[in-house]
Design an enzyme around this catalytic site. Structure first.
Site, short mmCIF file in Angstrom:
data_model
loop_
_atom_site.label_atom_id
_atom_site.label_comp_id
_atom_site.label_asym_id
_atom_site.label_seq_id
_atom_site.Cartn_x
_atom_site.Cartn_y
_atom_site.Cartn_z
N LEU A 124 73.39 27.50 39.18
CA LEU A 124 75.08 27.88 38.94
C LEU A 124 75.85 27.07 39.72
CD1 LEU A 124 76.71 30.20 37.57
CD2 LEU A 124 76.86 31.29 40.05
N GLY A 125 76.07 25.78 39.65
CA GLY A 125 76.75 24.89 40.04
C GLY A 125 78.28 24.83 39.34
N ARG A 126 78.36 23.28 39.37
CA ARG A 126 79.95 23.27 38.70
C ARG A 126 80.00 23.64 37.12
NH1 ARG A 126 79.95 17.70 42.02
NH2 ARG A 126 77.99 17.67 40.51
N ILE A 127 78.84 23.04 36.49
CA ILE A 127 78.65 23.45 34.92
C ILE A 127 78.40 24.86 34.85
CG2 ILE A 127 77.55 22.73 32.95
CD1 ILE A 127 77.46 19.73 33.94
N ARG A 136 68.68 27.52 43.87
CA ARG A 136 68.11 27.67 45.22
C ARG A 136 68.94 28.49 46.28
NH1 ARG A 136 68.32 21.25 46.03
NH2 ARG A 136 70.41 21.72 45.61
N ILE A 187 71.32 22.31 28.34
CA ILE A 187 72.43 21.03 28.60
C ILE A 187 72.18 20.40 29.80
CG2 ILE A 187 74.19 21.94 27.14
CD1 ILE A 187 74.21 22.29 30.79
N ARG A 242 68.41 18.92 31.39
CA ARG A 242 67.42 17.62 31.40
C ARG A 242 66.33 18.26 30.25
NH1 ARG A 242 71.35 14.95 31.91
NH2 ARG A 242 71.70 13.40 33.37
N ASP A 291 70.55 20.24 23.57
CA ASP A 291 71.48 18.69 23.65
C ASP A 291 70.44 17.75 24.50
OD1 ASP A 291 73.88 17.14 23.68
OD2 ASP A 291 74.01 17.37 25.82
N GLU A 336 63.95 10.86 24.95
CA GLU A 336 65.20 10.70 24.06
C GLU A 336 65.43 9.22 23.73
OE1 GLU A 336 68.56 12.05 25.95
OE2 GLU A 336 67.88 14.17 26.30
N HIS A 346 72.40 14.77 23.09
CA HIS A 346 72.69 14.50 24.28
C HIS A 346 74.16 14.01 24.38
CE1 HIS A 346 71.23 13.30 28.58
NE2 HIS A 346 72.61 13.84 28.69
P1 NAP Z 1 76.04 20.85 40.55
O1 NAP Z 1 77.28 21.32 40.63
O2 NAP Z 1 75.11 19.90 41.45
O3 NAP Z 1 74.85 21.99 40.16
C1 NAP Z 1 73.67 21.77 40.07
C2 NAP Z 1 73.27 23.30 40.21
O4 NAP Z 1 71.80 23.41 40.05
C3 NAP Z 1 73.41 24.01 41.68
O5 NAP Z 1 73.92 25.37 41.60
C4 NAP Z 1 71.88 23.92 42.36
O6 NAP Z 1 71.92 24.89 43.18
C5 NAP Z 1 71.22 23.99 41.25
N1 NAP Z 1 69.79 23.54 41.41
C6 NAP Z 1 69.56 22.43 42.35
N2 NAP Z 1 68.20 22.21 42.29
C7 NAP Z 1 67.65 23.23 41.69
C8 NAP Z 1 66.26 23.67 41.39
N3 NAP Z 1 65.26 23.20 41.97
N4 NAP Z 1 66.19 24.94 40.96
C9 NAP Z 1 67.01 25.72 40.41
N5 NAP Z 1 68.50 25.31 40.47
C10 NAP Z 1 68.68 24.26 41.11
O7 NAP Z 1 75.79 19.84 39.01
P2 NAP Z 1 76.65 19.96 37.69
O8 NAP Z 1 77.74 19.12 37.78
O9 NAP Z 1 76.77 21.35 37.43
O10 NAP Z 1 75.51 19.26 36.82
C11 NAP Z 1 74.17 20.16 36.50
C12 NAP Z 1 73.24 19.21 35.83
O11 NAP Z 1 73.64 19.31 34.40
C13 NAP Z 1 73.14 17.58 36.11
O12 NAP Z 1 72.45 17.49 37.45
C14 NAP Z 1 72.62 17.11 34.91
O13 NAP Z 1 71.23 17.04 34.74
C15 NAP Z 1 73.10 18.13 33.81
N6 NAP Z 1 74.38 17.44 32.89
C16 NAP Z 1 74.10 17.16 31.65
C17 NAP Z 1 75.10 16.66 30.91
C18 NAP Z 1 74.69 16.42 29.36
O14 NAP Z 1 75.34 15.60 28.79
N7 NAP Z 1 73.88 17.14 28.87
C19 NAP Z 1 76.14 16.00 31.49
C20 NAP Z 1 76.24 16.40 32.72
C21 NAP Z 1 75.72 16.98 33.64
P3 NAP Z 1 72.36 24.68 44.89
O15 NAP Z 1 73.80 24.98 44.75
O16 NAP Z 1 71.76 26.22 45.35
O17 NAP Z 1 71.74 23.67 45.36
#
Ligand code: NAP
Length: 312
Positions: A152-155, A175, A229, A231, A255, A260, A278
C-alpha cells in the site's frame, strides 16, 4: 556539464535530444562494439540514463570507475544494485509520483476487464456470435467484493481510492501498518483468504520474489482474481499458470510477466486472463513527464550536485 552521459535507451526522442544538447551523450543501445567503447571511454562516463526495465547490469557498472549518478526512467529499482551504489557513493534517482495515476488506472482497468469479461465481450461482438447465438454469458460484478492490495504505497493507495467508489472493501498486506482505515494483514495468505481480488503493487526484487505462491493462490480460491501491475517476479508464474488452467483461481489481469517481452506462451492459450504489455505508465503525457524528470535530475546534478527525486 557532466562530461559524458551513457544512455541505455531512448527515453523519449525530444528528451534524448535535450540531453544530447546539454551533455556529451553516448547511446549504449546503438553502440555495436560495446566492450571497445567501455575500454576506450568507460573512465569518462559520469552519468547513466536507464529505465526500470533495463536497470544497470553489474558488469557495466563495474567498468565505469568514475560513475557519479544513475537517473532512471520509472519507479521500480529492482534491476539496480542500490547497495553497490551506496558503497561506491553513486547517487540514484527515479521518477516517482508522476506515473502513479496511470498505473493505478491500469490496475482498475484490468480489474474491470477481468471481472466483466471485456475481451470475451469484444470477441462476441466482432465474431458475429452476438447475432448468431444471442446474449453472452453474464459476468461478475465488482460491487461488494473485497480488494486485497499487496504493497500500500503510492500506487497501492491510488488503487484503493479509485476502487472504493466502485463499492469494494479494501484490505492490504505490507511491511508496515499504515495510518489508513483499511484492514491490515501481516500475513499474505490471510489477505488472500479474505480477498476476492488480489492486486499486486509492491516492488520487485529479492524480498518479494515469488511471494504470491501456490498457497496464496489456493487461499484466494476459485472465484478469486489476481491483478499484477507490480513485477512478474512477485508471482510464482508456473503456479499462476497452473492455477488459471485448473480453476484454482477464476482469472487474472496482468501488465507484467517473467521474461518480458518473451512471455510464457501458455498465457496466450488461456481465456481467463487479460494481458497487457507492461504499459501501465504508458501514456504520452506520463512518459513525457517521466522523461522530463530524468532530464531535470541530470541538470540538477550538473548544476548543484543534487538530485530532485533521489532514492540513494
Ligand atoms: P512505493 O510508494 O515505494 O510503494 C511500495 C509499497 O510496497 C510500500 O507500501 C511498501 O511498504 C511495500 N513493500 C515494500 N517491500 C515489500 C515487501 N517485501 N512485501 C510487501 N510489501 C512491500 O512505490 P510505488 O510508487 O507505489 O510503486 C510500487 C511498485 O509498482 C514499483 O516498485 C514497481 O515495481 C511497480 N510499478 C510498475 C509499473 C508498471 O508499469 N507496471 C509502473 C510503476 C511502478 P512499506 O511502506 O511498508 O515499505
Amino acid at each position: 556539464m557532466i562530461r559524458s552521459v551513457l544512455a541505455l535507451l531512448d527515453i523519449r526522442p525530444v528528451h534524448t535530444r535535450l540531453i544530447a544538447e546539454r551533455h556529451d551523450l553516448h547511446r549504449y543501445d546503438l553502440i555495436e562494439d560495446k566492450q571497445k567503447f567501455l575500454d576506450d571511454m568507460g573512465d569518462q562516463i559520469r552519468a547513466i540514463v536507464t529505465s526500470a526495465r533495463f536497470g544497470v547490469p553489474a558488469d557495466l557498472m563495474a567498468q565505469l570507475p568514475n560513475l557519479e549518478v544513475i537517473t532512471s526512467f520509472g519507479v521500480g529499482h529492482d534491476l539496480i544494485d542500490l547497495e553497490a551504489c551506496r558503497a561506491r557513493g553513486i547517487r540514484v534517482s527515479t521518477t516517482p509520483d508522476i506515473l502513479t495515476d496511470d498505473v493505478a488506472d491500469t490496475a482498475i482497468m484490468l480489474m474491470h476487464a477481468t471481472l466483466r469479461q471485456l475481451l470475451a465481450g469484444d470477441d462476441w461482438v466482432r465474431s458475429g456470435k452476438w447475432a448468431a447465438k444471442g446474449p453472452m454469458a453474464l459476468a461478475r460484478t465488482v460491487r461488494g467484493r473485497k480488494l486485497g492490495i499487496v504493497g500500500l504505497g503510492r500506487i497501492g493507495q491510488a488503487i484503493a481510492s479509485r476502487a472504493i467508489p466502485s463499492g469494494v472493501e479494501v484490505g492490504y498486506f505490507g511491511r508496515s501498518k499504515k495510518a489508513v482505515d483499511y484492514k491490515f494483514f501481516d500475513d499474505l495468505v490471510a489477505l488472500a483468504e479474505w480477498s476476492d481480488i488480489l492486486v499486486l503493487a509492491c516492488p520487485g526484487g529479492a524480498a518479494t520474489k515469488g511471494i504470491v505462491n501456490q498457497a496464496v493462490l489456493d487461499a484466494l480460491g476459485r472465484a478469486g482474481i489476481v491483478i499484477n501491475i507490480a513485477r512478474g517476479s512477485v508471482i510464482d508464474e508456473p503456479a499462476l499458470i497452473r492455477a488459471l488452467q485448473d480453476g484454482t483461481i477464476a482469472g487474472a489481469g496482468l501488465d507484467v510477466f517473467d521474461n518480458e517481452p518473451n512471455i510464457d506462451p501458455a498465457f496466450a492459450q488461456l481465456d481467463n486472463v487479460v494481458l497487457y504489455p507492461h504499459l501501465a505508465s504508458g501514456t504520452v503525457e506520463t512518459r513525457d513527464a517521466m522523461a522530463q524528470l530524468v532530464v531535470d535530475n541530470l541538470d540538477a546534478w550538473d548544476e548543484r550536485g543534487a538530485l530532485i527525486t533521489p532514492i540513494v
